[in-house]
Design a protein around this motif. Structure first.
Motif, PDB file in Angstrom:
ATOM      1  N   ARG A  12      -5.051   4.923 -12.115  1.00  0.00           N
ATOM      2  CA  ARG A  12      -5.255   3.450 -11.608  1.00  0.00           C
ATOM      3  C   ARG A  12      -4.211   2.548 -12.654  1.00  0.00           C
ATOM      4  O   ARG A  12      -4.440   2.670 -13.875  1.00  0.00           O
ATOM      5  CB  ARG A  12      -6.716   2.961 -11.601  1.00  0.00           C
ATOM      6  CG  ARG A  12      -6.912   1.556 -10.987  1.00  0.00           C
ATOM      7  CD  ARG A  12      -8.225   1.029 -11.144  1.00  0.00           C
ATOM      8  NE  ARG A  12      -9.095   2.117 -10.101  1.00  0.00           N
ATOM      9  CZ  ARG A  12      -9.205   2.218  -9.105  1.00  0.00           C
ATOM     10  NH1 ARG A  12      -8.663   1.682  -8.106  1.00  0.00           N
ATOM     11  NH2 ARG A  12      -9.924   3.154  -8.727  1.00  0.00           N
TER      12      ARG A  12
ATOM     13  N   PHE B  47      -7.916  -1.619  -4.755  1.00  0.00           N
ATOM     14  CA  PHE B  47      -9.211  -0.720  -4.401  1.00  0.00           C
ATOM     15  C   PHE B  47      -9.116  -0.312  -2.974  1.00  0.00           C
ATOM     16  O   PHE B  47      -9.020  -1.335  -2.016  1.00  0.00           O
ATOM     17  CB  PHE B  47     -10.335  -1.895  -4.518  1.00  0.00           C
ATOM     18  CG  PHE B  47     -11.703  -1.229  -4.461  1.00  0.00           C
ATOM     19  CD1 PHE B  47     -12.228  -0.515  -5.501  1.00  0.00           C
ATOM     20  CD2 PHE B  47     -12.403  -1.076  -3.102  1.00  0.00           C
ATOM     21  CE1 PHE B  47     -13.429   0.137  -5.326  1.00  0.00           C
ATOM     22  CE2 PHE B  47     -13.530  -0.480  -3.097  1.00  0.00           C
ATOM     23  CZ  PHE B  47     -13.958   0.082  -4.218  1.00  0.00           C
ATOM     24  N   GLU B  52     -12.990   4.588  -2.170  1.00  0.00           N
ATOM     25  CA  GLU B  52     -13.249   4.249  -3.607  1.00  0.00           C
ATOM     26  C   GLU B  52     -14.681   3.651  -3.916  1.00  0.00           C
ATOM     27  O   GLU B  52     -15.499   2.914  -2.919  1.00  0.00           O
ATOM     28  CB  GLU B  52     -12.110   3.288  -4.446  1.00  0.00           C
ATOM     29  CG  GLU B  52     -10.934   4.101  -4.477  1.00  0.00           C
ATOM     30  CD  GLU B  52      -9.974   3.367  -5.478  1.00  0.00           C
ATOM     31  OE1 GLU B  52      -9.575   4.073  -6.387  1.00  0.00           O
ATOM     32  OE2 GLU B  52      -9.499   2.320  -4.914  1.00  0.00           O
ATOM     33  N   VAL B  57     -14.623   2.338 -10.473  1.00  0.00           N
ATOM     34  CA  VAL B  57     -13.491   1.594 -11.105  1.00  0.00           C
ATOM     35  C   VAL B  57     -13.973   0.799 -12.519  1.00  0.00           C
ATOM     36  O   VAL B  57     -13.159   0.523 -13.402  1.00  0.00           O
ATOM     37  CB  VAL B  57     -13.097   0.459  -9.963  1.00  0.00           C
ATOM     38  CG1 VAL B  57     -12.092  -0.571 -10.648  1.00  0.00           C
ATOM     39  CG2 VAL B  57     -12.583   1.143  -8.857  1.00  0.00           C
TER      40      VAL B  57
END
Lengths: 27, 97
Positions: A12, B47, B52, B57
């Motif tokens: 990410r 996202f 997810e 996160v």
């Protein structure tokens, strides 16, 4: 404006940018 | 949504169709965090609404050095609240999915 990037090991991407104007509470 | 001191906003127009959306998160009130917060600015990330999990996160943000472990729940909740609102809006406006 200054931005930087952090890539987590999971892939990410986080881009760090200035906080939008007037969006901080008084501290 | 509850005022967690952590603000999460859409970082792009939601067309109601994309499963992956851009979000922007920043600390509005550092006093609401348990750990000491170093002011890094706003964090932009994407996202996936279908796949997810907000708490994952949040954990990645901790591992990346943005927050301390003790604040992972508050960050996760802030993302979860925003994601729930986005999903609710989509249902309300009759968007697909």
């Amino acid at each position: 404006s200054a931005t930087s990037q952090v890539v987590h090991s999971a892939g990410r991407r986080f881009i760090v940018s200035p906080v939008p104007e007037g969006r901080l509470k008084d501290q | 949504a509850e005022d967690t001191g952590v603000r999460v906003e859409l970082n792009e127009e939601d067309d109601g169709k994309k499963s992956t959306i851009a979000l922007k998160l920043w600390v509005e009130d550092p006093k609401k965090l348990k750990g000491k917060y170093k002011d890094t600015g706003a964090i932009e990330f994407t996202f996936n609404l279908e796949k997810e999990v907000p708490e994952v996160v949040a954990q990645e943000m901790v591992e990346s050095g943005f927050f301390l472990e003790c604040d992972v729940k508050i960050v996760g909740k802030s993302i979860r609240d925003r994601v729930a609102l986005i999903k609710w809006r989509r249902v309300r406006t009759g968007s697909p999915n």
